[in-house]
Design an enzyme around this catalytic site. Structure first.
Site, PDB file in Angstrom:
ATOM      1  N   ARG A  71       0.861  -1.177   0.000  1.00 51.38           N
ATOM      2  CA  ARG A  71       0.000   0.000   0.000  1.00 51.38           C
ATOM      3  C   ARG A  71       0.903   1.234   0.000  1.00 51.38           C
ATOM      4  NH1 ARG A  71      -5.072   1.756   3.982  1.00 51.38           N
ATOM      5  NH2 ARG A  71      -5.863   3.325   2.532  1.00 51.38           N
ATOM      6  N   HIS A  72       0.582   2.193  -0.834  1.00 53.20           N
ATOM      7  CA  HIS A  72       1.372   3.422  -0.949  1.00 53.20           C
ATOM      8  C   HIS A  72       1.551   4.113   0.406  1.00 53.20           C
ATOM      9  CE1 HIS A  72      -2.229   5.840  -0.248  1.00 53.20           C
ATOM     10  NE2 HIS A  72      -2.849   4.910  -0.977  1.00 53.20           N
ATOM     11  N   GLY A  73       2.519   5.002   0.498  1.00 52.59           N
ATOM     12  CA  GLY A  73       2.718   5.799   1.696  1.00 52.59           C
ATOM     13  C   GLY A  73       1.599   6.804   1.908  1.00 52.59           C
ATOM     14  N   ARG A  83       0.719   9.118  -5.620  1.00 52.08           N
ATOM     15  CA  ARG A  83       1.212   8.641  -4.327  1.00 52.08           C
ATOM     16  C   ARG A  83       1.861   7.265  -4.442  1.00 52.08           C
ATOM     17  NH1 ARG A  83      -4.332   8.707  -4.672  1.00 52.08           N
ATOM     18  NH2 ARG A  83      -5.567   6.923  -3.900  1.00 52.08           N
ATOM     19  N   GLU A 137      -6.402   2.526  -7.431  1.00 53.86           N
ATOM     20  CA  GLU A 137      -7.386   2.343  -6.369  1.00 53.86           C
ATOM     21  C   GLU A 137      -8.771   2.144  -6.976  1.00 53.86           C
ATOM     22  OE1 GLU A 137      -8.474   1.252  -3.745  1.00 53.86           O
ATOM     23  OE2 GLU A 137      -7.875   2.679  -2.168  1.00 53.86           O
ATOM     24  N   ARG A 144     -22.676  -0.797   2.826  1.00 47.84           N
ATOM     25  CA  ARG A 144     -21.408  -1.368   2.400  1.00 47.84           C
ATOM     26  C   ARG A 144     -20.716  -2.068   3.562  1.00 47.84           C
ATOM     27  NH1 ARG A 144     -16.112   0.833   1.853  1.00 47.84           N
ATOM     28  NH2 ARG A 144     -14.960  -0.098   0.123  1.00 47.84           N
ATOM     29  N   ARG A 145     -20.789  -1.502   4.741  1.00 51.81           N
ATOM     30  CA  ARG A 145     -20.132  -2.089   5.910  1.00 51.81           C
ATOM     31  C   ARG A 145     -20.807  -3.369   6.397  1.00 51.81           C
ATOM     32  NH1 ARG A 145     -19.116   3.535   7.276  1.00 51.81           N
ATOM     33  NH2 ARG A 145     -21.185   3.689   8.196  1.00 51.81           N
TER      34      ARG A 145
END
Length: 212
Positions: free
Chosen positions: A7-9, A53, A78, A103-104
């Protein structure tokens, strides 16, 4: 061969999926990861999504490892947040609170309004992994995004995409999720997920330190 999904910073904006540069903390996260990988992995290649990113994270890793990153691959981008792109957390809650609650609940693989769902992300990103598996490389670092990592992990595990949010409560920035590919069986296995041991001594770099 192994693919290290990264995962990007940390990015410099709290807004949803805006294409922005790394924050100073993100630069530090990437350097710490690069130092760790230099000691433990003989990387053959570094690739990233096309978002800034991720590209910058890959560039920092490449500098640490002495490898020139490949051009950004949009298949690793993403998940498309559609109408939520560029909104703050409070705006998302005010305008799309019902959608986010559904969604959750993990009951449907809901697409973001005007955007993508998990299955669409898997369908575009997985061929990229297959191409890497067939490239002859032994260890590839692929800098991508939290939603993409979850979609890929769920698909590889054979889970319905509606369950992908059950994979790690949070994926830390510059964490490692490791896939191993078996050419004999033509399939990936998930070996490690959300490994951020290189950040544990720096609580200010963890996502729990982010102030919204």
């Amino acid at each position: 061969m192994k693919i290290y999904l990264i995962r990007h910073g940390r990015q410099c904006s709290p807004l949803c999926n805006v294409d922005v540069a790394l924050a100073p903390e993100g630069v530090q996260q990437a350097k710490l990861l690069g130092e760790r990988l230099k000691r433990s992995v003989r990387a053959d290649a570094v690739i990233s999504s096309s978002l800034l990113r991720a590209v910058q994270t890959a560039e920092i890793l490449g500098q640490e490892l002495g490898i020139r990153p490949r051009a950004g691959d949009a298949r690793l981008n993403e998940i498309d947040f559609g109408e939520l792109t560029g909104l703050s957390d409070s705006e998302i809650q005010a305008r799309y609170g019902d959608f986010m609650e559904r969604r959750r609940n993990f009951e449907e693989d809901l697409p973001f309004p005007g955007g993508e769902n998990g299955r669409q992300v898997f369908d575009r990103a997985y061929p990229c992994l297959c191409g890497l598996a067939e490239s002859g490389a032994e260890n590839v670092l692929a800098v991508t995004h939290g939603g993409t990592i979850r979609a890929l992990a769920a698909g590889i595990l054979g889970l319905e995409q509606k369950r992908r949010l059950a994979i790690a409560r949070t994926l830390e920035n510059c964490s490692l999720t490791v896939l191993e590919y078996s050419p004999e069986k033509s399939r990936f296995t998930l070996e490690t997920i959300n490994d951020y041991a290189h950040l544990e001594a720096y609580p200010e770099l963890l996502r729990s330190a982010i102030i919204r």
